[in-house]
Write a protein that holds these residues in place. Structure first.
Motif, PDB file in Angstrom:
ATOM      1  N   GLU A  61      -0.111   1.956   8.749  1.00 48.73           N
ATOM      2  CA  GLU A  61       0.529   3.048   8.151  1.00 48.73           C
ATOM      3  C   GLU A  61       1.645   3.677   8.913  1.00 48.73           C
ATOM      4  O   GLU A  61       2.783   4.134   8.560  1.00 48.73           O
ATOM      5  CB  GLU A  61      -0.434   4.206   7.699  1.00 48.73           C
ATOM      6  N   THR A  62       1.065   3.849  10.453  1.00 50.97           N
ATOM      7  CA  THR A  62       2.108   4.213  11.236  1.00 50.97           C
ATOM      8  C   THR A  62       3.602   3.353  11.544  1.00 50.97           C
ATOM      9  O   THR A  62       4.569   3.884  11.471  1.00 50.97           O
ATOM     10  CB  THR A  62       1.529   4.187  12.785  1.00 50.97           C
ATOM     11  N   VAL A  63       3.226   2.006  11.391  1.00 50.76           N
ATOM     12  CA  VAL A  63       4.315   1.060  11.828  1.00 50.76           C
ATOM     13  C   VAL A  63       4.904   0.950  10.550  1.00 50.76           C
ATOM     14  O   VAL A  63       6.453   0.723  10.552  1.00 50.76           O
ATOM     15  CB  VAL A  63       3.798  -0.314  11.874  1.00 50.76           C
ATOM     16  N   ILE A  64       4.598   0.949   9.326  1.00 58.45           N
ATOM     17  CA  ILE A  64       5.271   0.721   8.093  1.00 58.45           C
ATOM     18  C   ILE A  64       6.129   2.014   7.740  1.00 58.45           C
ATOM     19  O   ILE A  64       7.302   1.678   7.171  1.00 58.45           O
ATOM     20  CB  ILE A  64       4.307   0.411   6.982  1.00 58.45           C
ATOM     21  N   GLU A  65       5.679   3.283   8.206  1.00 60.70           N
ATOM     22  CA  GLU A  65       6.702   4.463   8.159  1.00 60.70           C
ATOM     23  C   GLU A  65       7.723   4.249   8.954  1.00 60.70           C
ATOM     24  O   GLU A  65       8.853   4.619   8.524  1.00 60.70           O
ATOM     25  CB  GLU A  65       5.643   5.537   8.483  1.00 60.70           C
ATOM     26  N   GLU A  66       7.446   3.804  10.259  1.00 59.93           N
ATOM     27  CA  GLU A  66       8.685   3.632  11.068  1.00 59.93           C
ATOM     28  C   GLU A  66       9.551   2.556  10.487  1.00 59.93           C
ATOM     29  O   GLU A  66      10.862   2.680  10.591  1.00 59.93           O
ATOM     30  CB  GLU A  66       8.026   2.893  12.513  1.00 59.93           C
ATOM     31  N   PHE A  67       9.135   1.290   9.896  1.00 57.30           N
ATOM     32  CA  PHE A  67       9.984   0.438   9.353  1.00 57.30           C
ATOM     33  C   PHE A  67      10.859   1.300   8.084  1.00 57.30           C
ATOM     34  O   PHE A  67      12.043   0.780   8.019  1.00 57.30           O
ATOM     35  CB  PHE A  67       9.260  -0.634   8.648  1.00 57.30           C
ATOM     36  N   GLU A 106       0.795  -1.152   0.243  1.00 62.16           N
ATOM     37  CA  GLU A 106      -0.082  -0.100  -0.098  1.00 62.16           C
ATOM     38  C   GLU A 106       1.024   1.248  -0.043  1.00 62.16           C
ATOM     39  O   GLU A 106       0.490   2.154  -0.772  1.00 62.16           O
ATOM     40  CB  GLU A 106      -1.028   0.038   1.496  1.00 62.16           C
ATOM     41  N   LYS A 107       2.062   1.164   0.714  1.00 62.80           N
ATOM     42  CA  LYS A 107       3.048   2.414   0.836  1.00 62.80           C
ATOM     43  C   LYS A 107       3.768   2.581  -0.290  1.00 62.80           C
ATOM     44  O   LYS A 107       4.035   3.732  -0.947  1.00 62.80           O
ATOM     45  CB  LYS A 107       3.843   2.081   2.156  1.00 62.80           C
ATOM     46  N   ILE A 108       4.404   1.591  -0.753  1.00 58.54           N
ATOM     47  CA  ILE A 108       5.322   1.785  -2.021  1.00 58.54           C
ATOM     48  C   ILE A 108       4.932   1.057  -3.415  1.00 58.54           C
ATOM     49  O   ILE A 108       5.815   1.178  -4.505  1.00 58.54           O
ATOM     50  CB  ILE A 108       6.711   1.102  -1.575  1.00 58.54           C
ATOM     51  N   GLY A 109       3.832   0.357  -3.456  1.00 54.89           N
ATOM     52  CA  GLY A 109       3.365  -0.440  -4.497  1.00 54.89           C
ATOM     53  C   GLY A 109       3.930  -1.829  -4.702  1.00 54.89           C
ATOM     54  O   GLY A 109       4.885  -2.119  -4.325  1.00 54.89           O
ATOM     55  N   GLN A 110       2.788  -2.732  -5.132  1.00 50.54           N
ATOM     56  CA  GLN A 110       3.076  -4.104  -5.105  1.00 50.54           C
ATOM     57  C   GLN A 110       4.319  -4.451  -6.119  1.00 50.54           C
ATOM     58  O   GLN A 110       5.081  -5.226  -5.965  1.00 50.54           O
ATOM     59  CB  GLN A 110       2.132  -4.734  -5.875  1.00 50.54           C
ATOM     60  N   ALA A 111       4.422  -3.689  -7.307  1.00 49.68           N
ATOM     61  CA  ALA A 111       5.436  -3.714  -8.099  1.00 49.68           C
ATOM     62  C   ALA A 111       6.871  -3.684  -7.857  1.00 49.68           C
ATOM     63  O   ALA A 111       7.943  -4.260  -8.528  1.00 49.68           O
ATOM     64  CB  ALA A 111       5.372  -2.970  -9.585  1.00 49.68           C
ATOM     65  N   ASN A 112       7.007  -3.022  -6.666  1.00 47.13           N
ATOM     66  CA  ASN A 112       8.447  -2.631  -6.018  1.00 47.13           C
ATOM     67  C   ASN A 112       8.608  -4.025  -5.114  1.00 47.13           C
ATOM     68  O   ASN A 112       9.932  -3.963  -4.530  1.00 47.13           O
ATOM     69  CB  ASN A 112       8.430  -1.306  -5.327  1.00 47.13           C
ATOM     70  N   ILE A 113       7.870  -4.821  -4.992  1.00 53.08           N
ATOM     71  CA  ILE A 113       8.200  -5.873  -3.879  1.00 53.08           C
ATOM     72  C   ILE A 113       8.156  -7.402  -4.565  1.00 53.08           C
ATOM     73  O   ILE A 113       7.300  -7.757  -5.347  1.00 53.08           O
ATOM     74  CB  ILE A 113       7.185  -5.925  -2.844  1.00 53.08           C
ATOM     75  N   CYS A 114       9.191  -8.076  -4.249  1.00 53.66           N
ATOM     76  CA  CYS A 114       9.194  -9.502  -4.719  1.00 53.66           C
ATOM     77  C   CYS A 114       8.954 -10.601  -3.538  1.00 53.66           C
ATOM     78  O   CYS A 114       9.488 -10.146  -2.237  1.00 53.66           O
ATOM     79  CB  CYS A 114      10.620 -10.099  -5.106  1.00 53.66           C
ATOM     80  N   ILE A 115       8.210 -11.366  -3.457  1.00 52.27           N
ATOM     81  CA  ILE A 115       7.917 -12.094  -2.589  1.00 52.27           C
ATOM     82  C   ILE A 115       8.188 -13.656  -2.518  1.00 52.27           C
ATOM     83  O   ILE A 115       7.972 -14.275  -3.833  1.00 52.27           O
ATOM     84  CB  ILE A 115       6.219 -12.282  -2.114  1.00 52.27           C
TER      85      ILE A 115
END
Length: 348
Positions: free
Chosen positions: A335-341, A36-45
């Motif tokens: 959103e709070t925790v992901i920004e901290e990450f 949600e924060k950086i976009g799915q296309a930027n993540i490999c799982i």
């Protein structure tokens, strides 16, 4: 080295079955919140359970993920960390990739004590992300200093203050976790039966999957249920807040001293429902005594009975605690925790 992805994530996603265990829920929700924060296309799982099916194929995929990602986050369980930590240490240099270990639960210090050779791989992570200050302190005592607290979170919408239910009579209690011996469900049943010995003061509904190996024992336990206790079966995790909000208190009678930040307790906060819980090692990192919940000595049925009885007979206190629980939920928004990450990764 040119990278294709900003992040690679390896964990037990279990998207098909949507397992409700802490490892799968946390891995899935972390991925979705980061997407949600950086976009799915930027993540490999990469699904970590593939290792059991085909270790060679999995290792090839893991190397590929590390090589193509700027940052890699792993979510292994107790057995998996013995594989993933050395792998990440070996690959991070040649692949020029930052590596992070997001710890699920509070057992890592014990694993280090049992496997001292693991420490060399653990300190090679750019950061080890733990849920509680207590765990950070425990690892610090073992000379592991690359530890950062990152709270657990829930990707659910909290209730509005106006939606918080009034206390009922009899008081409604629930349990919303895996149904297993070590989660202390038998303690909760015994206490509720004791409270209702001389008339119904509370009802108790149990939600959660019965774990393998506990089926027969749980059937025997059900034979001891008073008329006020009901097993409701497995609930959809997405309905957690809707379900728990119908109750006045959640019981969390765990026997696991190494619980981290249990998702069931966050569910309660988002539902505006305080918790009566056994005091595990990190209890004070999660529950504000007398505000968002109350604790009792782990495994002490008498203390459990005393604390729950006090609350059941004090409706005003429960109302006050419901409001406090709902306010505490704001600290566990994704959103709070992901920004901290992301701040942690930028500074690593």
């Amino acid at each position: 080295m040119k990278k294709t992805f900003q992040f690679g994530i390896c964990g037990a996603f279990d998207f098909e079955e949507k397992a409700t265990g802490g490892q799968s829920v946390k891995t899935r929700e972390f991925y979705l919140a980061l997407s949600e924060k950086i976009g799915q296309a930027n993540i490999c799982i990469l699904e970590s359970t593939e290792y059991k099916k085909n270790p060679i194929s999995f290792l090839v995929k893991f190397v590929h993920m590390v090589a193509k990602s700027e940052n890699v986050v792993v979510f292994p369980a107790q057995k998996g960390i013995k594989i993933f930590a050395p792998l990440c240490r070996f690959l991070k240099g040649p692949c020029q990739t930052k590596t992070y270990y997001d710890v699920i639960g509070g057992w890592l210090a014990k694993i280090v004590d049992e496997n001292p050779g693991l420490r060399k791989s653990l300190v090679a992570f750019d950061a080890i992300l733990v849920e509680t200050n207590q765990m950070k302190e425990e690892l610090g005592k073992r000379n592991i200093s690359n530890v950062v607290r990152l709270r657990n979170f829930k990707a659910v919408k909290p209730l509005q203050e106006s939606q918080v239910k009034a206390v009922t009579s009899p008081v409604r209690l629930c349990y919303f976790s895996r149904v297993t011996k070590m989660k202390g469900i038998a303690d909760a049943v015994a206490v509720v039966n004791k409270i209702n010995e001389h008339g119904t003061k509370c009802i108790f509904d149990i939600y959660g999957p019965v774990t393998d190996g506990y089926d027969e024992e749980f059937k025997q336990l059900q034979n001891t249920f008073g008329s006020e206790i009901t097993y409701k079966g497995k609930a959809d995790p997405s309905d957690s807040v809707k379900i728990i909000s119908q109750y006045d208190l959640q019981l969390f009678p765990t026997h696991y001293k190494t619980e981290g930040i249990p998702g069931a307790i966050l569910d309660s906060y988002f539902a505006g429902v305080p918790v009566v819980a056994a005091r595990w090692n990190s209890f004070s990192d999660v529950i504000i005594e007398g505000k968002t919940g109350t604790g009792y000595e782990m495994g002490d049925i008498d203390d459990f009975l005393l604390q729950l009885s006090r609350l059941i007979n004090d409706n005003e206190k429960i109302v006050e605690m419901k409001q406090c629980a709902l306010k505490e939920a704001k600290d566990y928004m994704p959103e709070t925790v992901i920004e901290e990450f992301l701040q942690i990764t930028r500074g690593a």
